[in-house]
Design a protein around this motif. Structure first.
Motif, PDB file in Angstrom:
ATOM      1  N   GLN A  71      -4.846  -5.594 -10.896  1.00  0.00           N
ATOM      2  CA  GLN A  71      -5.061  -7.129 -11.689  1.00  0.00           C
ATOM      3  C   GLN A  71      -4.115  -7.895 -11.445  1.00  0.00           C
ATOM      4  OE1 GLN A  71      -5.558  -5.749 -15.691  1.00  0.00           O
ATOM      5  NE2 GLN A  71      -7.334  -4.777 -15.464  1.00  0.00           N
ATOM      6  N   LEU A  72      -4.577  -9.114 -10.866  1.00  0.00           N
ATOM      7  CA  LEU A  72      -3.962 -10.384 -10.638  1.00  0.00           C
ATOM      8  C   LEU A  72      -3.733 -10.945 -12.020  1.00  0.00           C
ATOM      9  CD1 LEU A  72      -5.193 -11.305  -7.076  1.00  0.00           C
ATOM     10  CD2 LEU A  72      -2.839 -10.132  -7.624  1.00  0.00           C
ATOM     11  N   ILE A  73      -2.664 -11.220 -12.732  1.00  0.00           N
ATOM     12  CA  ILE A  73      -2.558 -12.024 -13.904  1.00  0.00           C
ATOM     13  C   ILE A  73      -2.597 -13.595 -13.557  1.00  0.00           C
ATOM     14  CG2 ILE A  73      -1.053 -12.112 -15.807  1.00  0.00           C
ATOM     15  CD1 ILE A  73      -2.976  -9.289 -15.535  1.00  0.00           C
ATOM     16  N   SER A  74      -1.643 -13.708 -12.503  1.00  0.00           N
ATOM     17  CA  SER A  74      -1.197 -15.239 -12.137  1.00  0.00           C
ATOM     18  C   SER A  74      -1.008 -15.092 -10.753  1.00  0.00           C
ATOM     19  CB  SER A  74      -0.313 -15.896 -12.984  1.00  0.00           C
ATOM     20  OG  SER A  74       1.182 -15.307 -12.609  1.00  0.00           O
ATOM     21  N   GLU A  75      -0.644 -16.363 -10.125  1.00  0.00           N
ATOM     22  CA  GLU A  75      -0.318 -16.477  -8.851  1.00  0.00           C
ATOM     23  C   GLU A  75       0.710 -15.615  -8.551  1.00  0.00           C
ATOM     24  OE1 GLU A  75       1.072 -20.051  -5.933  1.00  0.00           O
ATOM     25  OE2 GLU A  75      -0.762 -20.474  -7.208  1.00  0.00           O
ATOM     26  N   GLY A  76       1.655 -15.554  -9.252  1.00  0.00           N
ATOM     27  CA  GLY A  76       2.985 -14.595  -8.948  1.00  0.00           C
ATOM     28  C   GLY A  76       3.232 -13.242  -9.759  1.00  0.00           C
ATOM     29  N   VAL A  77       1.865 -12.809 -10.480  1.00  0.00           N
ATOM     30  CA  VAL A  77       1.926 -11.807 -11.222  1.00  0.00           C
ATOM     31  C   VAL A  77       1.092 -10.592 -11.003  1.00  0.00           C
ATOM     32  CG1 VAL A  77       2.388 -10.717 -13.554  1.00  0.00           C
ATOM     33  CG2 VAL A  77       3.470 -12.836 -13.059  1.00  0.00           C
ATOM     34  N   ALA A  78       1.323  -9.524 -10.661  1.00  0.00           N
ATOM     35  CA  ALA A  78       0.254  -8.612 -10.612  1.00  0.00           C
ATOM     36  C   ALA A  78       0.702  -7.068 -11.274  1.00  0.00           C
ATOM     37  CB  ALA A  78      -0.038  -8.252  -9.139  1.00  0.00           C
ATOM     38  N   ILE A  79      -0.624  -6.471 -11.852  1.00  0.00           N
ATOM     39  CA  ILE A  79      -0.193  -5.132 -12.473  1.00  0.00           C
ATOM     40  C   ILE A  79      -1.003  -4.261 -11.601  1.00  0.00           C
ATOM     41  CG2 ILE A  79      -0.344  -3.830 -14.590  1.00  0.00           C
ATOM     42  CD1 ILE A  79      -0.280  -6.414 -16.173  1.00  0.00           C
ATOM     43  N   VAL A  80      -0.076  -3.090 -11.376  1.00  0.00           N
ATOM     44  CA  VAL A  80      -1.049  -2.078 -10.637  1.00  0.00           C
ATOM     45  C   VAL A  80      -0.896  -0.985 -11.559  1.00  0.00           C
ATOM     46  CG1 VAL A  80      -1.099  -0.430  -8.630  1.00  0.00           C
ATOM     47  CG2 VAL A  80      -0.409  -2.872  -8.246  1.00  0.00           C
ATOM     48  N   PHE A  81      -2.406  -0.079 -11.618  1.00  0.00           N
ATOM     49  CA  PHE A  81      -2.432   1.090 -12.372  1.00  0.00           C
ATOM     50  C   PHE A  81      -2.989   2.157 -11.347  1.00  0.00           C
ATOM     51  CE2 PHE A  81      -3.949  -2.489 -14.963  1.00  0.00           C
ATOM     52  CZ  PHE A  81      -2.884  -2.156 -16.197  1.00  0.00           C
ATOM     53  N   ALA A  82      -2.197   3.183 -11.131  1.00  0.00           N
ATOM     54  CA  ALA A  82      -2.192   4.191 -10.208  1.00  0.00           C
ATOM     55  C   ALA A  82      -2.308   5.470 -10.661  1.00  0.00           C
ATOM     56  CB  ALA A  82      -1.157   3.879  -8.976  1.00  0.00           C
ATOM     57  N   LEU A  83      -3.288   6.401 -10.112  1.00  0.00           N
ATOM     58  CA  LEU A  83      -3.047   7.668 -10.637  1.00  0.00           C
ATOM     59  C   LEU A  83      -2.873   8.561  -9.270  1.00  0.00           C
ATOM     60  CD1 LEU A  83      -3.728  10.094 -12.667  1.00  0.00           C
ATOM     61  CD2 LEU A  83      -6.099  10.162 -11.818  1.00  0.00           C
ATOM     62  N   MET A  84      -1.588   9.369  -9.423  1.00  0.00           N
ATOM     63  CA  MET A  84      -1.108   9.980  -8.208  1.00  0.00           C
ATOM     64  C   MET A  84      -1.017  11.475  -8.572  1.00  0.00           C
ATOM     65  SD  MET A  84      -0.045   7.691  -5.855  1.00  0.00           S
ATOM     66  CE  MET A  84       0.470   5.913  -5.829  1.00  0.00           C
ATOM     67  N   LYS A  85      -1.494  12.030  -7.427  1.00  0.00           N
ATOM     68  CA  LYS A  85      -1.140  13.648  -7.425  1.00  0.00           C
ATOM     69  C   LYS A  85       0.139  13.863  -6.554  1.00  0.00           C
ATOM     70  CE  LYS A  85      -3.407  17.928  -6.213  1.00  0.00           C
ATOM     71  NZ  LYS A  85      -4.601  18.491  -5.289  1.00  0.00           N
ATOM     72  N   MET A  86       1.002  14.679  -7.182  1.00  0.00           N
ATOM     73  CA  MET A  86       2.492  14.535  -6.695  1.00  0.00           C
ATOM     74  C   MET A  86       2.956  16.227  -6.693  1.00  0.00           C
ATOM     75  SD  MET A  86       4.301  11.345  -8.450  1.00  0.00           S
ATOM     76  CE  MET A  86       5.710  11.694  -8.050  1.00  0.00           C
ATOM     77  N   GLN A  87       3.906  16.409  -5.804  1.00  0.00           N
ATOM     78  CA  GLN A  87       4.696  17.430  -5.844  1.00  0.00           C
ATOM     79  C   GLN A  87       6.132  17.073  -5.571  1.00  0.00           C
ATOM     80  OE1 GLN A  87       2.765  20.069  -3.039  1.00  0.00           O
ATOM     81  NE2 GLN A  87       2.012  21.293  -4.792  1.00  0.00           N
ATOM     82  N   GLY A  88       7.131  17.468  -6.049  1.00  0.00           N
ATOM     83  CA  GLY A  88       8.415  17.315  -5.785  1.00  0.00           C
ATOM     84  C   GLY A  88       9.377  18.267  -6.646  1.00  0.00           C
ATOM     85  N   ILE A  89      10.609  17.700  -6.240  1.00  0.00           N
ATOM     86  CA  ILE A  89      11.715  18.443  -6.984  1.00  0.00           C
ATOM     87  C   ILE A  89      12.736  17.170  -7.543  1.00  0.00           C
ATOM     88  CG2 ILE A  89      13.946  19.872  -6.465  1.00  0.00           C
ATOM     89  CD1 ILE A  89      12.373  20.756  -3.859  1.00  0.00           C
ATOM     90  N   TYR A  90      12.968  17.559  -8.894  1.00  0.00           N
ATOM     91  CA  TYR A  90      13.880  16.517  -9.388  1.00  0.00           C
ATOM     92  C   TYR A  90      14.903  17.642 -10.316  1.00  0.00           C
ATOM     93  CZ  TYR A  90      15.673  13.338 -13.045  1.00  0.00           C
ATOM     94  OH  TYR A  90      16.291  12.306 -13.742  1.00  0.00           O
ATOM     95  N   GLN A  91      16.100  17.277  -9.982  1.00  0.00           N
ATOM     96  CA  GLN A  91      17.465  17.866 -10.368  1.00  0.00           C
ATOM     97  C   GLN A  91      17.246  19.510 -10.174  1.00  0.00           C
ATOM     98  OE1 GLN A  91      17.825  16.529 -14.354  1.00  0.00           O
ATOM     99  NE2 GLN A  91      19.011  14.727 -13.750  1.00  0.00           N
ATOM    100  N   ASP A  92      16.717  19.936  -9.106  1.00  0.00           N
ATOM    101  CA  ASP A  92      16.695  21.265  -8.778  1.00  0.00           C
ATOM    102  C   ASP A  92      15.401  21.780  -9.505  1.00  0.00           C
ATOM    103  OD1 ASP A  92      18.580  21.003  -6.699  1.00  0.00           O
ATOM    104  OD2 ASP A  92      20.387  21.473  -8.344  1.00  0.00           O
ATOM    105  N   HIS A  93      14.557  21.059 -10.074  1.00  0.00           N
ATOM    106  CA  HIS A  93      13.398  21.718 -10.670  1.00  0.00           C
ATOM    107  C   HIS A  93      12.268  21.134 -10.295  1.00  0.00           C
ATOM    108  CE1 HIS A  93      15.842  23.572 -13.644  1.00  0.00           C
ATOM    109  NE2 HIS A  93      16.237  22.314 -14.095  1.00  0.00           N
TER     110      HIS A  93
END
Length: 124
Positions: A71-93
């Motif tokens: 969504q473009l709010i103004s010439e210099g501001v945009a909002i992104v809404f994203a749904l991500m499928k993820m896998q990873g490791i955070y602090q060894d978990h």
């Protein structure tokens, strides 16, 4: 390039940088004033976010966009809404699942940067 296409490119660069833990690229994409609400509800800033990648606390193994809305709010501001499928490791978990991202991109004449972000886990 129109602003919507610019944001799509910035999102592509961000995804690539997060997967590679490219701290130089992350440093350029995230504003020094950025505030991030993590999936645990805690507030962090650019220094914390980049350090998590640099120090190996966060390793994202896969990150696949399921949907992205800009969504473009103004010439210099945009909002992104994203749904991500993820896998990873955070602090060894290990973690995996779907996460909803909201990002506010701001362009102050020096290029687009993330000014605010919020990450929420999605129910299975």
């Amino acid at each position: 390039m129109n602003p919507s296409k610019q944001i799509q490119e910035m999102e592509r660069r961000l995804l690539k940088a997060m997967l590679a833990s490219d701290v130089s690229e992350l440093d350029s994409l995230i504003s020094d004033q950025a505030v991030v609400v993590g999936p645990d509800g805690r507030l962090s800033n650019k220094i914390d976010d980049v350090a998590a990648h640099r120090d190996g606390l966060l390793r994202i193994l896969t990150m696949e966009p399921q949907e992205v809305t800009i969504q473009l709010i103004s010439e210099g501001v945009a909002i992104v809404f994203a749904l991500m499928k993820m896998q990873g490791i955070y602090q060894d978990h290990a973690f995996s699942g779907r996460y909803r991202y909201t990002r506010v991109w701001h362009n102050q004449g020096r290029g687009w940067q993330i000014f605010a972000a919020h990450i929420s886990p999605m129910p299975s």
